[in-house]
Design a protein around this motif. Structure first.
Motif, PDB file in Angstrom:
ATOM      1  N   PRO A 130     -24.103 -21.567  56.828  1.00 21.34           N
ATOM      2  CA  PRO A 130     -23.960 -21.749  55.186  1.00 21.34           C
ATOM      3  C   PRO A 130     -22.663 -22.700  55.235  1.00 21.34           C
ATOM      4  CG  PRO A 130     -23.252 -19.528  55.547  1.00 21.34           C
ATOM      5  CD  PRO A 130     -23.900 -20.045  56.631  1.00 21.34           C
ATOM      6  N   HIS A 131     -22.021 -23.053  53.931  1.00 22.17           N
ATOM      7  CA  HIS A 131     -21.164 -24.346  53.926  1.00 22.17           C
ATOM      8  C   HIS A 131     -20.267 -23.669  52.820  1.00 22.17           C
ATOM      9  CE1 HIS A 131     -22.004 -27.981  56.097  1.00 22.17           C
ATOM     10  NE2 HIS A 131     -23.110 -27.020  56.001  1.00 22.17           N
ATOM     11  N   ILE A 132     -18.374 -23.370  53.327  1.00 27.98           N
ATOM     12  CA  ILE A 132     -18.132 -22.716  52.688  1.00 27.98           C
ATOM     13  C   ILE A 132     -16.369 -23.731  52.023  1.00 27.98           C
ATOM     14  CG2 ILE A 132     -16.402 -20.756  51.936  1.00 27.98           C
ATOM     15  CD1 ILE A 132     -18.525 -19.777  54.446  1.00 27.98           C
ATOM     16  N   LEU A 133     -16.549 -23.495  51.212  1.00 30.92           N
ATOM     17  CA  LEU A 133     -14.788 -24.102  50.489  1.00 30.92           C
ATOM     18  C   LEU A 133     -13.845 -22.966  49.971  1.00 30.92           C
ATOM     19  CD1 LEU A 133     -13.520 -26.929  50.010  1.00 30.92           C
ATOM     20  CD2 LEU A 133     -14.190 -27.013  47.936  1.00 30.92           C
ATOM     21  N   ALA A 193     -19.801 -36.162  48.053  1.00 30.22           N
ATOM     22  CA  ALA A 193     -20.780 -36.214  48.248  1.00 30.22           C
ATOM     23  C   ALA A 193     -20.997 -34.563  48.881  1.00 30.22           C
ATOM     24  CB  ALA A 193     -21.599 -37.016  49.383  1.00 30.22           C
ATOM     25  N   ARG A 194     -20.182 -34.811  49.210  1.00 35.02           N
ATOM     26  CA  ARG A 194     -20.150 -33.123  49.620  1.00 35.02           C
ATOM     27  C   ARG A 194     -19.920 -31.926  48.962  1.00 35.02           C
ATOM     28  NH1 ARG A 194     -15.448 -32.034  54.183  1.00 35.02           N
ATOM     29  NH2 ARG A 194     -16.762 -30.692  55.343  1.00 35.02           N
ATOM     30  N   ARG A 195     -21.260 -30.963  49.208  1.00 37.81           N
ATOM     31  CA  ARG A 195     -22.121 -29.588  49.471  1.00 37.81           C
ATOM     32  C   ARG A 195     -21.942 -28.869  49.510  1.00 37.81           C
ATOM     33  NH1 ARG A 195     -21.579 -33.458  45.710  1.00 37.81           N
ATOM     34  NH2 ARG A 195     -23.333 -34.165  44.376  1.00 37.81           N
ATOM     35  N   PHE A 196     -21.919 -27.066  48.942  1.00 35.01           N
ATOM     36  CA  PHE A 196     -21.446 -25.934  49.981  1.00 35.01           C
ATOM     37  C   PHE A 196     -22.100 -24.859  48.989  1.00 35.01           C
ATOM     38  CE2 PHE A 196     -17.322 -28.740  49.119  1.00 35.01           C
ATOM     39  CZ  PHE A 196     -16.822 -28.534  51.049  1.00 35.01           C
ATOM     40  N   ASP A 197     -22.322 -24.176  49.454  1.00 36.33           N
ATOM     41  CA  ASP A 197     -23.126 -22.671  49.575  1.00 36.33           C
ATOM     42  C   ASP A 197     -22.402 -22.320  48.108  1.00 36.33           C
ATOM     43  OD1 ASP A 197     -25.702 -22.702  50.717  1.00 36.33           O
ATOM     44  OD2 ASP A 197     -24.337 -23.870  52.066  1.00 36.33           O
ATOM     45  N   VAL A 198     -21.293 -21.964  48.594  1.00 35.28           N
ATOM     46  CA  VAL A 198     -20.484 -21.161  47.862  1.00 35.28           C
ATOM     47  C   VAL A 198     -18.713 -21.615  48.295  1.00 35.28           C
ATOM     48  CG1 VAL A 198     -18.735 -18.685  48.538  1.00 35.28           C
ATOM     49  CG2 VAL A 198     -21.411 -18.622  48.719  1.00 35.28           C
ATOM     50  N   ILE A 199     -18.153 -21.170  46.819  1.00 34.82           N
ATOM     51  CA  ILE A 199     -16.669 -22.123  46.411  1.00 34.82           C
ATOM     52  C   ILE A 199     -15.704 -21.221  46.425  1.00 34.82           C
ATOM     53  CG2 ILE A 199     -15.320 -23.321  45.771  1.00 34.82           C
ATOM     54  CD1 ILE A 199     -17.260 -25.768  45.313  1.00 34.82           C
ATOM     55  N   ARG A 249     -24.386 -26.415  46.099  1.00 34.90           N
ATOM     56  CA  ARG A 249     -25.528 -26.539  46.535  1.00 34.90           C
ATOM     57  C   ARG A 249     -26.688 -25.869  45.152  1.00 34.90           C
ATOM     58  NH1 ARG A 249     -25.530 -25.792  53.096  1.00 34.90           N
ATOM     59  NH2 ARG A 249     -25.242 -27.879  53.290  1.00 34.90           N
ATOM     60  N   ALA A 250     -26.841 -26.746  44.490  1.00 41.50           N
ATOM     61  CA  ALA A 250     -28.504 -25.859  43.946  1.00 41.50           C
ATOM     62  C   ALA A 250     -29.033 -24.361  44.800  1.00 41.50           C
ATOM     63  CB  ALA A 250     -29.482 -26.212  43.427  1.00 41.50           C
ATOM     64  N   GLY A 251     -27.986 -23.282  43.824  1.00 39.76           N
ATOM     65  CA  GLY A 251     -27.773 -21.974  43.877  1.00 39.76           C
ATOM     66  C   GLY A 251     -26.854 -21.725  44.142  1.00 39.76           C
ATOM     67  N   GLY A 252     -25.980 -22.312  44.280  1.00 39.00           N
ATOM     68  CA  GLY A 252     -24.899 -21.562  45.373  1.00 39.00           C
ATOM     69  C   GLY A 252     -23.659 -21.327  44.171  1.00 39.00           C
ATOM     70  N   TRP A 253     -22.358 -20.530  44.343  1.00 37.20           N
ATOM     71  CA  TRP A 253     -22.148 -19.322  43.533  1.00 37.20           C
ATOM     72  C   TRP A 253     -20.384 -19.973  44.140  1.00 37.20           C
ATOM     73  CZ3 TRP A 253     -24.319 -15.270  41.644  1.00 37.20           C
ATOM     74  CH2 TRP A 253     -25.105 -14.965  41.223  1.00 37.20           C
TER      75      TRP A 253
END
Length: 297
Positions: A130-133, A193-199, A249-253
């Motif tokens: 996952p990608h986290i910000l 353009a960067r997308r994350f699974d959770v911010i 991302r779509a479905g991200g939190w």
């Protein structure tokens, strides 16, 4: 009244002061000064001053203090009595079972914020790499805790303060955590353009009026940049919520920490922006602490 250690007569080996009696003296001093957590603070300061572990405090706690340990205990006690937090005296604080270096350049991580970490990890279950910000990362405690629990994750921490990022980088190195640390305001330095699974974010949320009533150990030792949330304490939230729509991302939190009385207002912001599954989570004290929502577009 308890006679402070540095005012006691120093006949013999520091009047027979040992680690256990030093802890009792400090705890009583702190209690009479109405300091919170007197027993815990006294224990932590005595352990740090003597180099003993909690087990050794039991097994070797009757040994006389060395002159050097006595001086350190006295110094630590005086600093705590002046209002300096224990974590600043010791230079670190534990958060999510990890020690983190803290300075006056970062907000000292609190146990209540662990709600943010626990819920984020739950939401990331089943998501590979996952990608986290982390916005307003400060000491890096939240992001580092997440990456420590999820070694396969990729993390980005953003903060407006170069000094805070230096602390975050040091903490990351301390725990052998690889992350990207970027200086800037909220989403400004993040490529569109960067997308994350959770911010995640623990933004400043203290109102201008409430700043005046903060305890000395918060007001005088935590950086104002990490505390002041504008006239009503809510200034960061519209920025964080709006930007999340373009970086999730779509479905991200999105998960944000809030003040105890801000749940209703921030929930309304999430819902108005189109987030679904919006909820408010409570901390261990039963206070509203984290608002979360899912972005499905």
């Amino acid at each position: 009244m308890v006679t402070p250690l540095d005012q006691r007569p120093r006949s013999g080996p520091y009047s027979g002061i040992n680690a256990r009696s030093a802890k009792r003296f400090l705890a009583e001093q702190f209690r009479q000064a109405d300091l919170p957590f007197p027993e815990e603070d006294a224990r932590d300061l005595v352990l740090a001053a003597t180099g003993l572990s909690e087990v050794e405090l039991i097994t070797r706690g009757t040994e006389f203090l060395t002159p050097e340990a006595f001086e350190r205990v006295s110094e630590f006690a005086a600093r705590r009595m002046s209002g300096e937090p224990v974590d600043h005296i010791l230079g670190e604080r534990f958060f999510y079972d990890l020690p983190f270096t803290v300075t006056r350049n970062v907000l000292s991580p609190r146990a209540d914020t662990e709600v943010l970490v626990r819920e984020s990890l739950r939401l990331l279950e089943g998501i590979a790499s996952p990608h986290i910000l982390d916005l307003g990362t400060g000491s890096g405690a939240v992001l580092i805790s997440l990456l420590h629990a999820r070694p396969d994750a990729n993390g980005v921490g953003v903060d407006l303060s170069d000094a805070a990022l230096a602390v975050a980088k040091s903490n990351a190195a301390r725990h052998d955590i690889a992350a990207e640390w970027i200086c800037g305001s909220w989403y400004d330095p993040i490529d569109k353009a960067r997308r994350f699974d959770v911010i995640v974010s623990n933004p400043p949320y203290i109102s201008d009026a409430a700043m005046e009533g903060l305890d000395v150990e918060v007001r005088d030792y935590d950086p104002p940049l990490a505390l002041r949330g504008g006239p009503d304490g809510l200034a960061p939230y519209p920025i964080i919520i709006e930007g999340a729509q373009y970086h999730l991302r779509a479905g991200g939190w999105l998960l944000v920490e809030i003040g105890y009385d801000q749940g209703e207002a921030v929930l309304g912001m999430f819902e108005a922006a189109g987030f679904t599954a919006v909820a408010c989570l409570k901390d261990l004290g039963g206070q509203d602490r984290v608002v979360m929502g899912q972005w499905s577009s």
